[in-house]
Design a protein around this motif. Sequence first.
Motif, mmCIF file in Angstrom:
data_model
loop_
_atom_site.group_PDB
_atom_site.id
_atom_site.type_symbol
_atom_site.label_atom_id
_atom_site.label_comp_id
_atom_site.label_asym_id
_atom_site.label_seq_id
_atom_site.Cartn_x
_atom_site.Cartn_y
_atom_site.Cartn_z
ATOM 1 N N GLY A 200 -31.746 29.149 -1.718
ATOM 2 C CA GLY A 200 -30.593 29.099 -0.514
ATOM 3 C C GLY A 200 -29.012 30.114 -0.171
ATOM 4 O O GLY A 200 -28.281 29.614 0.151
ATOM 5 N N ILE A 201 -28.455 30.985 -1.367
ATOM 6 C CA ILE A 201 -27.610 31.366 -1.494
ATOM 7 C C ILE A 201 -27.739 32.880 -0.498
ATOM 8 O O ILE A 201 -28.566 34.155 -0.547
ATOM 9 C CB ILE A 201 -27.209 31.668 -2.974
ATOM 10 C CG1 ILE A 201 -27.179 30.394 -3.779
ATOM 11 C CG2 ILE A 201 -26.229 32.231 -3.370
ATOM 12 C CD1 ILE A 201 -27.243 30.720 -4.858
ATOM 13 N N PRO A 202 -26.824 33.360 0.060
ATOM 14 C CA PRO A 202 -26.915 34.300 1.145
ATOM 15 C C PRO A 202 -26.244 35.241 0.461
ATOM 16 O O PRO A 202 -25.606 35.632 -0.382
ATOM 17 C CB PRO A 202 -26.054 33.923 2.578
ATOM 18 C CG PRO A 202 -25.087 33.268 1.709
ATOM 19 C CD PRO A 202 -26.094 32.389 0.849
ATOM 20 N N ALA A 203 -27.272 36.535 -0.618
ATOM 21 C CA ALA A 203 -26.516 37.188 -0.472
ATOM 22 C C ALA A 203 -26.176 39.013 0.502
ATOM 23 O O ALA A 203 -27.676 39.222 0.873
ATOM 24 C CB ALA A 203 -27.696 37.565 -2.222
ATOM 25 N N HIS B 280 -20.289 30.366 -2.952
ATOM 26 C CA HIS B 280 -21.505 30.372 -3.126
ATOM 27 C C HIS B 280 -20.849 31.037 -4.882
ATOM 28 O O HIS B 280 -23.009 31.826 -5.316
ATOM 29 C CB HIS B 280 -22.550 31.012 -2.263
ATOM 30 C CG HIS B 280 -22.870 30.397 -1.075
ATOM 31 N ND1 HIS B 280 -23.056 28.833 -0.863
ATOM 32 C CD2 HIS B 280 -22.424 30.536 -0.040
ATOM 33 C CE1 HIS B 280 -24.049 28.615 -0.153
ATOM 34 N NE2 HIS B 280 -23.060 29.933 0.345
ATOM 35 N N ALA B 281 -20.099 31.881 -5.023
ATOM 36 C CA ALA B 281 -19.992 32.890 -6.337
ATOM 37 C C ALA B 281 -20.735 32.023 -7.697
ATOM 38 O O ALA B 281 -21.533 32.067 -8.635
ATOM 39 C CB ALA B 281 -18.558 32.908 -6.751
ATOM 40 N N GLN B 282 -20.254 30.705 -8.011
ATOM 41 C CA GLN B 282 -20.809 30.254 -9.428
ATOM 42 C C GLN B 282 -22.243 29.899 -9.307
ATOM 43 O O GLN B 282 -22.387 30.160 -9.791
ATOM 44 C CB GLN B 282 -19.706 28.678 -8.984
ATOM 45 C CG GLN B 282 -19.788 28.120 -10.171
ATOM 46 C CD GLN B 282 -19.607 28.991 -11.395
ATOM 47 O OE1 GLN B 282 -18.371 29.327 -11.682
ATOM 48 N NE2 GLN B 282 -20.529 28.352 -12.596
ATOM 49 N N LYS B 283 -22.779 29.384 -8.071
ATOM 50 C CA LYS B 283 -24.380 29.174 -7.721
ATOM 51 C C LYS B 283 -25.091 30.154 -8.598
ATOM 52 O O LYS B 283 -25.575 30.450 -9.096
ATOM 53 C CB LYS B 283 -24.503 28.244 -6.415
ATOM 54 C CG LYS B 283 -25.717 27.786 -6.502
ATOM 55 C CD LYS B 283 -26.782 26.694 -7.874
ATOM 56 C CE LYS B 283 -27.665 26.681 -7.467
ATOM 57 N NZ LYS B 283 -28.460 25.710 -8.262
ATOM 58 N N ALA B 284 -24.047 31.125 -7.890
ATOM 59 C CA ALA B 284 -25.436 32.393 -7.785
ATOM 60 C C ALA B 284 -25.128 32.954 -9.440
ATOM 61 O O ALA B 284 -25.971 33.416 -9.796
ATOM 62 C CB ALA B 284 -24.491 33.895 -7.442
ATOM 63 N N HIS B 285 -23.978 33.057 -10.549
ATOM 64 C CA HIS B 285 -24.035 33.667 -11.480
ATOM 65 C C HIS B 285 -24.952 32.727 -12.325
ATOM 66 O O HIS B 285 -25.634 32.964 -13.523
ATOM 67 C CB HIS B 285 -22.611 33.096 -11.755
ATOM 68 C CG HIS B 285 -21.597 34.210 -11.814
ATOM 69 N ND1 HIS B 285 -22.118 35.013 -11.980
ATOM 70 C CD2 HIS B 285 -20.148 34.050 -10.709
ATOM 71 C CE1 HIS B 285 -20.708 36.289 -11.724
ATOM 72 N NE2 HIS B 285 -19.987 35.167 -11.165
ATOM 73 N N ALA C 122 -23.390 40.948 -3.184
ATOM 74 C CA ALA C 122 -22.301 40.454 -3.426
ATOM 75 C C ALA C 122 -22.663 39.365 -2.497
ATOM 76 O O ALA C 122 -23.548 38.463 -2.100
ATOM 77 C CB ALA C 122 -21.284 40.950 -2.459
ATOM 78 N N VAL C 123 -21.983 38.105 -3.136
ATOM 79 C CA VAL C 123 -22.341 36.768 -2.101
ATOM 80 C C VAL C 123 -21.092 36.516 -1.922
ATOM 81 O O VAL C 123 -19.484 36.759 -1.881
ATOM 82 C CB VAL C 123 -22.652 35.560 -2.823
ATOM 83 C CG1 VAL C 123 -24.150 35.953 -4.014
ATOM 84 C CG2 VAL C 123 -22.262 35.082 -4.272
ATOM 85 N N PRO C 124 -20.964 35.643 -0.409
ATOM 86 C CA PRO C 124 -19.873 34.945 -0.407
ATOM 87 C C PRO C 124 -19.101 33.864 -1.644
ATOM 88 O O PRO C 124 -19.765 33.554 -1.896
ATOM 89 C CB PRO C 124 -20.499 33.961 0.732
ATOM 90 C CG PRO C 124 -21.533 33.530 1.141
ATOM 91 C CD PRO C 124 -21.983 34.868 0.115
ATOM 92 N N ARG C 125 -17.442 33.951 -1.603
ATOM 93 C CA ARG C 125 -16.763 33.323 -2.279
ATOM 94 C C ARG C 125 -17.528 31.805 -2.400
ATOM 95 O O ARG C 125 -17.711 31.449 -3.597
ATOM 96 C CB ARG C 125 -15.243 33.134 -2.318
ATOM 97 C CG ARG C 125 -14.886 32.833 -3.308
ATOM 98 C CD ARG C 125 -13.108 32.989 -3.552
ATOM 99 N NE ARG C 125 -12.950 34.598 -2.895
ATOM 100 C CZ ARG C 125 -12.028 35.025 -3.567
ATOM 101 N NH1 ARG C 125 -12.584 35.075 -5.193
ATOM 102 N NH2 ARG C 125 -12.030 36.571 -3.535
#
Length: 133
Positions: free
Chosen positions: A27-30, A59-64, A54-57
């Motif tokens: 569910g993270i836009p990338a 969502h960055a923590q969850k993406a990592h 890249a992801v929206p700021r």
Amino acid sequence: MSDLVVVARFSFPHEAHIARGLLESEGIPAFVADEHTVNMQWLYSNAMGGVRLAVPRMHAQKAHEVLNDDFSEAVDSEFELHVEKCPSCGCQDLEPYTKGKQAAFVVFILLGFPLFFYKHGLRCKSCGAFWRP
């Protein structure tokens, strides 16, 4: 839309798209950046810093977290690993081996053309047994 943050860099575009698919499944836009430049001139990949994911700021923590998850236990439980054993002694210390390669080389030296009568298989390092799995 909020500003984008680069969460990963890859040498090849297909790696970035696999990671993007993983993030989108959570569910993270990338977004993948610089993929076309690297596809056209792959030697520029390292100079440019690779293909960026890249992801929206927000969502960055969850993406990592998603990108750094270790799924090896899930893969091991899904696919049972088959360990090959020697049929003679049961040893697991095996190596790929080509039987008849030396004879084929001698025939090539003597006749001037190769005769491919060798066999690929496994050889036990303990007892020397050869077989084709």
